[in-house]
Design a protein around this motif. Structure first.
Motif, PDB file in Angstrom:
ATOM      1  N   LYS A  59       0.324  -7.527  -0.331  1.00  0.00           N
ATOM      2  CA  LYS A  59      -0.813  -6.715   0.119  1.00  0.00           C
ATOM      3  C   LYS A  59      -0.231  -5.490   0.816  1.00  0.00           C
ATOM      4  N   TYR A  60      -1.033  -4.468   0.980  1.00  0.00           N
ATOM      5  CA  TYR A  60      -0.528  -3.234   1.586  1.00  0.00           C
ATOM      6  C   TYR A  60      -1.333  -2.873   2.826  1.00  0.00           C
ATOM      7  N   ASN A  61      -0.601  -2.532   3.876  1.00  0.00           N
ATOM      8  CA  ASN A  61      -1.221  -2.074   5.116  1.00  0.00           C
ATOM      9  C   ASN A  61      -1.806  -0.676   4.901  1.00  0.00           C
ATOM     10  N   ASN A  62      -2.587  -0.215   5.857  1.00  0.00           N
ATOM     11  CA  ASN A  62      -3.166   1.134   5.782  1.00  0.00           C
ATOM     12  C   ASN A  62      -2.099   2.216   5.699  1.00  0.00           C
ATOM     13  N   ASP A  63      -0.901   1.937   6.233  1.00  0.00           N
ATOM     14  CA  ASP A  63       0.182   2.917   6.190  1.00  0.00           C
ATOM     15  C   ASP A  63       0.971   2.876   4.882  1.00  0.00           C
ATOM     16  N   GLY A  64       0.542   1.997   3.944  1.00  0.00           N
ATOM     17  CA  GLY A  64       1.182   1.931   2.643  1.00  0.00           C
ATOM     18  C   GLY A  64       2.349   0.976   2.537  1.00  0.00           C
ATOM     19  N   PHE A  65       2.714   0.335   3.645  1.00  0.00           N
ATOM     20  CA  PHE A  65       3.833  -0.603   3.612  1.00  0.00           C
ATOM     21  C   PHE A  65       3.359  -1.988   3.176  1.00  0.00           C
ATOM     22  N   PRO A  66       4.167  -2.668   2.353  1.00  0.00           N
ATOM     23  CA  PRO A  66       3.768  -3.994   1.868  1.00  0.00           C
ATOM     24  C   PRO A  66       3.929  -5.068   2.935  1.00  0.00           C
ATOM     25  N   ARG A  67       3.159  -6.120   2.766  1.00  0.00           N
ATOM     26  CA  ARG A  67       3.263  -7.317   3.607  1.00  0.00           C
ATOM     27  C   ARG A  67       3.006  -8.528   2.714  1.00  0.00           C
ATOM     28  N   ASP A  68       3.272  -9.709   3.234  1.00  0.00           N
ATOM     29  CA  ASP A  68       3.005 -10.932   2.479  1.00  0.00           C
ATOM     30  C   ASP A  68       1.528 -11.005   2.119  1.00  0.00           C
ATOM     31  N   GLY A  69       1.242 -11.596   0.980  1.00  0.00           N
ATOM     32  CA  GLY A  69      -0.139 -11.741   0.548  1.00  0.00           C
ATOM     33  C   GLY A  69      -0.455 -13.166   0.143  1.00  0.00           C
ATOM     34  N   PHE A  70      -1.721 -13.508   0.196  1.00  0.00           N
ATOM     35  CA  PHE A  70      -2.187 -14.823  -0.240  1.00  0.00           C
ATOM     36  C   PHE A  70      -3.646 -14.713  -0.617  1.00  0.00           C
ATOM     37  N   GLY A  71      -4.124 -15.676  -1.401  1.00  0.00           N
ATOM     38  CA  GLY A  71      -5.528 -15.661  -1.766  1.00  0.00           C
ATOM     39  C   GLY A  71      -5.842 -16.640  -2.883  1.00  0.00           C
ATOM     40  N   PHE A  72      -7.025 -16.474  -3.430  1.00  0.00           N
ATOM     41  CA  PHE A  72      -7.543 -17.337  -4.480  1.00  0.00           C
ATOM     42  C   PHE A  72      -7.859 -16.514  -5.720  1.00  0.00           C
ATOM     43  N   LYS A  73      -7.696 -17.132  -6.872  1.00  0.00           N
ATOM     44  CA  LYS A  73      -8.087 -16.504  -8.129  1.00  0.00           C
ATOM     45  C   LYS A  73      -8.757 -17.568  -8.996  1.00  0.00           C
TER      46      LYS A  73
END
Length: 102
Positions: A59-73
């Motif tokens: 996922k991407y922060n408002n500043d454009g830097f990536p971070r860990d992501g999780f979710g459902f599909k």
């Protein structure tokens, strides 16, 4: 984990786990990727995913830097079958898609 998608609840604690796929050895890895395929009591399929900041699930922060992501599909039955086939989950294919076995 639990979420609502299009008014339906998807819960990893009440659904049945059909298979898992992992890349990397630790959740601390920036390229780690994890997918768990589940089926609900109503025979609907979904994946709970996690990924490091360099994975496809970042996922991407408002500043454009990536971070860990999780979710459902949510998956269609055909998508779930393809996922099981890709990850060689013969047991789940036999149990839930026996009509597709050639």
């Amino acid at each position: 984990m639990k979420t609502k998608i299009n008014g339906k609840t998807y819960n990893t604690e009440t659904a049945k786990l059909l298979g898992s796929y992992r890349v990397g050895s630790s959740f601390d890895s920036i390229s780690y990727l994890s997918e768990d395929l589940y089926i609900t009591r109503k025979k609907e399929f979904f994946i709970y995913y996690r990924g490091g900041m360099l994975s496809i699930y970042a996922k991407y922060n408002n500043d454009g830097f990536p971070r860990d992501g999780f979710g459902f599909k949510v998956l269609t039955p055909d998508e779930a079958f393809d996922w099981l086939k890709k990850h060689n989950r013969k047991d789940a294919i036999e149990n839930y898609f026996s009509e597709k076995i050639k």
